[in-house]
Write a protein that holds these residues in place. Structure first.
Motif, mmCIF file in Angstrom:
data_model
loop_
_atom_site.group_PDB
_atom_site.id
_atom_site.type_symbol
_atom_site.label_atom_id
_atom_site.label_comp_id
_atom_site.label_asym_id
_atom_site.label_seq_id
_atom_site.Cartn_x
_atom_site.Cartn_y
_atom_site.Cartn_z
ATOM 1 N N SER A 1 -4.038 -11.234 8.986
ATOM 2 C CA SER A 1 -4.203 -9.802 8.811
ATOM 3 C C SER A 1 -5.615 -9.416 9.229
ATOM 4 O O SER A 1 -6.406 -10.257 9.633
ATOM 5 N N PRO B 1 -9.729 -4.980 5.848
ATOM 6 C CA PRO B 1 -9.989 -3.544 5.730
ATOM 7 C C PRO B 1 -11.456 -3.243 5.448
ATOM 8 O O PRO B 1 -11.874 -2.090 5.546
ATOM 9 N N GLY C 1 -0.290 -2.678 4.988
ATOM 10 C CA GLY C 1 -1.234 -3.546 4.311
ATOM 11 C C GLY C 1 -0.949 -3.723 2.835
ATOM 12 O O GLY C 1 0.044 -3.242 2.295
ATOM 13 N N PRO D 1 -8.065 -1.390 -0.789
ATOM 14 C CA PRO D 1 -7.487 -2.180 0.311
ATOM 15 C C PRO D 1 -7.926 -3.637 0.270
ATOM 16 O O PRO D 1 -9.098 -3.939 0.042
ATOM 17 N N ASN E 1 0.808 -1.221 0.000
ATOM 18 C CA ASN E 1 0.000 0.000 0.000
ATOM 19 C C ASN E 1 0.840 1.270 0.000
ATOM 20 O O ASN E 1 0.388 2.316 -0.468
ATOM 21 N N ALA F 1 -0.137 2.712 8.762
ATOM 22 C CA ALA F 1 -1.247 1.897 8.273
ATOM 23 C C ALA F 1 -0.691 0.941 7.221
ATOM 24 O O ALA F 1 -0.600 1.270 6.046
ATOM 25 N N ASN G 1 -8.113 -13.037 5.117
ATOM 26 C CA ASN G 1 -7.426 -12.397 6.233
ATOM 27 C C ASN G 1 -7.210 -13.351 7.407
ATOM 28 O O ASN G 1 -6.240 -13.213 8.147
ATOM 29 N N ASN H 1 -2.816 -3.647 -1.085
ATOM 30 C CA ASN H 1 -3.932 -3.200 -1.909
ATOM 31 C C ASN H 1 -4.032 -4.062 -3.163
ATOM 32 O O ASN H 1 -3.047 -4.664 -3.588
ATOM 33 N N SER I 1 -8.339 4.449 7.541
ATOM 34 C CA SER I 1 -6.873 4.396 7.566
ATOM 35 C C SER I 1 -6.326 3.589 6.404
ATOM 36 O O SER I 1 -5.247 3.881 5.877
ATOM 37 N N ALA I 2 -7.080 2.572 5.958
ATOM 38 C CA ALA I 2 -6.652 1.783 4.800
ATOM 39 C C ALA I 2 -6.852 2.572 3.507
ATOM 40 O O ALA I 2 -6.004 2.555 2.615
ATOM 41 N N ALA J 1 -5.239 -5.581 5.724
ATOM 42 C CA ALA J 1 -4.775 -4.499 6.588
ATOM 43 C C ALA J 1 -3.867 -5.062 7.680
ATOM 44 O O ALA J 1 -4.141 -6.128 8.250
ATOM 45 N N LEU K 1 -5.743 0.262 13.951
ATOM 46 C CA LEU K 1 -6.120 0.669 12.599
ATOM 47 C C LEU K 1 -7.283 1.653 12.599
ATOM 48 O O LEU K 1 -7.372 2.536 11.740
#
Length: 436
Positions: free
Chosen positions: A355, A358, A318, A152, A104, A316, A350, A320, A136-137, A155, A380
């Protein structure tokens, strides 16, 4: 991005690549089409313990997508050290995938290439709307004020992992909430003959992630409001020095960690040789090395003592998912992003990668309500910030991350790390930036 596999090797070439004509996807003309509606190519980033593990996780989901849509997805899992260079080659050669994962923190840099499909309101509506995603993502999807270059997918956030037994043996009843407390606790632990805190001093991306947080906790950034590098701001200099001083002055990070760049600090923690670890979503990594959940606790990253209000304690992090602008299956690529960001798939994927989804509505699954994941979700939601979303972000990671690496090397060798030497290192890094 997931820094334990950071593709910093290609970052230094990114600004040069952005000057080339951005083609991307399956054609060299720069326009998307639906000429190949029954197939897609997908470059997935290596999120699991190996490429083979990722294939085991992803292929059943791609088969599910094919059954639902009739679109066959050709999967390639690309290791992190190769991913950025592969993407850069694709943006200039026109020989690339339809859909791909990106770290990201690369979003703004790749957005500037023009090779990726912009996610305007119309495109977001096709996948359920922008409001489904963590703010935040979304902040790590491109330059503020422009349509995002990606969506996203996974995350991640930093947390403080601490060994419960080592803490108890040192008479420490709770994890430190501030850096002053961490240093004080570290000295008690060190008196017991155990390393207090680990670091990956030679990993430029890890360095950036931590000094970014130290800077944000001082109300500073590495760039001015108009996107120009400002690495010698006194607050930035103080942030970098304070992080390196955990080794140079406070001796909480052992000198040997100046050479770490391949998850050695994670192994030290998992094997009980180290009391604390600052890491992104580390539970799966620790479990793979034999550490049980019951052996460690998880807390937010410390903040500065006496500072008012909510403070930033993580970048933040992660992954994408993006679409090449000139894909030969534009509708299918959009459907695939919708599928991968659906609640059902967000929960499956996830969970597999430890993770956080998002997509906020997917977070109600019990798997994301463990103690560790609750800390990460709260971080997050309330105290994570995107790395600078500027076109030269990738080169910023390389230049400043290397400056911090060199300062750790000085500390390990017993050379003084002073305000003047930190400022000089950051000035050198700034002079290497295109906008300097």
């Amino acid at each position: 991005m997931r820094s334990i596999r950071a593709a910093a090797v290609g970052a230094v070439t990114l600004s040069l690549a952005l000057t080339a004509t951005a083609c991307g996807g399956g054609s060299s003309t720069g326009g998307g089409s639906n000429d190949a509606p029954k197939k897609l190519t997908y470059w997935a980033s290596n999120q699991g313990a190996s490429v083979a593990v990722d294939k085991q996780v992803l292929q059943p989901e791609l088969d599910k997508f094919q059954k639902q849509t009739g679109i066959k997805v050709k999967l390639e899992v690309v290791p992190w050290p190769d991913l950025l260079n592969r993407i850069l080659t694709a943006t200039t050669s026109g020989q690339g995938p339809d859909v791909l994962n990106i770290g990201n923190s690369w979003s703004a840099s790749l957005q500037a290439s023009g090779a990726l499909l912009p996610w305007d309101a119309k495109n977001f509506d096709k996948i359920g709307g922008k409001s489904r995603f963590l703010p935040s993502a979304l902040a790590s999807t491109g330059v503020k004020g422009k349509d995002p270059a990606a969506v996203p997918l996974y995350a991640l956030a930093y947390a403080l992992y601490y060994n419960k037994k080592i803490f108890a043996d040192a008479g420490i009843s709770q994890p430190p909430a501030t850096w002053d407390q961490l240093i004080a606790d570290g000295k008690k632990i060190k008196a017991k003959g155990i390393s207090p805190l680990g670091a990956e001093g030679s990993n430029v991306s890890e360095n950036i992630h931590h000094v970014f947080v130290f800077a944000k906790q001082r109300g500073a950034d590495f760039f001015t409001a108009d996107g120009k590098p400002d690495f010698t701001d006194p607050k930035v200099v103080d942030a970098v020095q304070s992080y390196v001083d955990l080794m140079a002055k406070d001796q909480i990070i052992p000198a040997g960690d100046a050479e770490y760049a391949q998850n050695q600090s994670v192994s030290d923690f998992a094997k009980g040789r180290q009391a604390m670890l600052l890491w992104q979503s580390a539970s799966a990594n620790l479990a793979s090395q034999g550490m049980k959940d019951s052996q460690y606790g998880v807390a937010p990253v410390p903040v500065r003592s006496g500072a008012p209000g909510t403070q930033i304690d993580s970048m933040a992090a992660g992954i994408n998912i993006a679409v090449f602008r000139n894909t030969h299956n534009l509708d299918g690529a959009t459907r695939f992003v919708k599928f991968m960001t659906s609640d059902a798939e967000q929960k499956i994927l996830n969970k597999a990668y430890s993770s956080i989804p998002p997509v906020t509505s997917a977070q109600d699954d019990p798997a994301f309500n463990t103690t560790a994941n609750t800390v990460l979700k709260n971080t997050l939601a309330t105290s994570a910030a995107a790395l600078p979303q500027v076109p030269d972000e990738s080169q910023f990671e390389t230049t400043v991350g290397t400056a911090v690496k060199d300062l750790f090397a000085d500390a390990a060798a017993g050379r003084a790390v002073t305000t003047a030497s930190v400022r000089a290192a950051l000035l050198k890094a700034q002079q290497q930036m295109p906008a300097a």
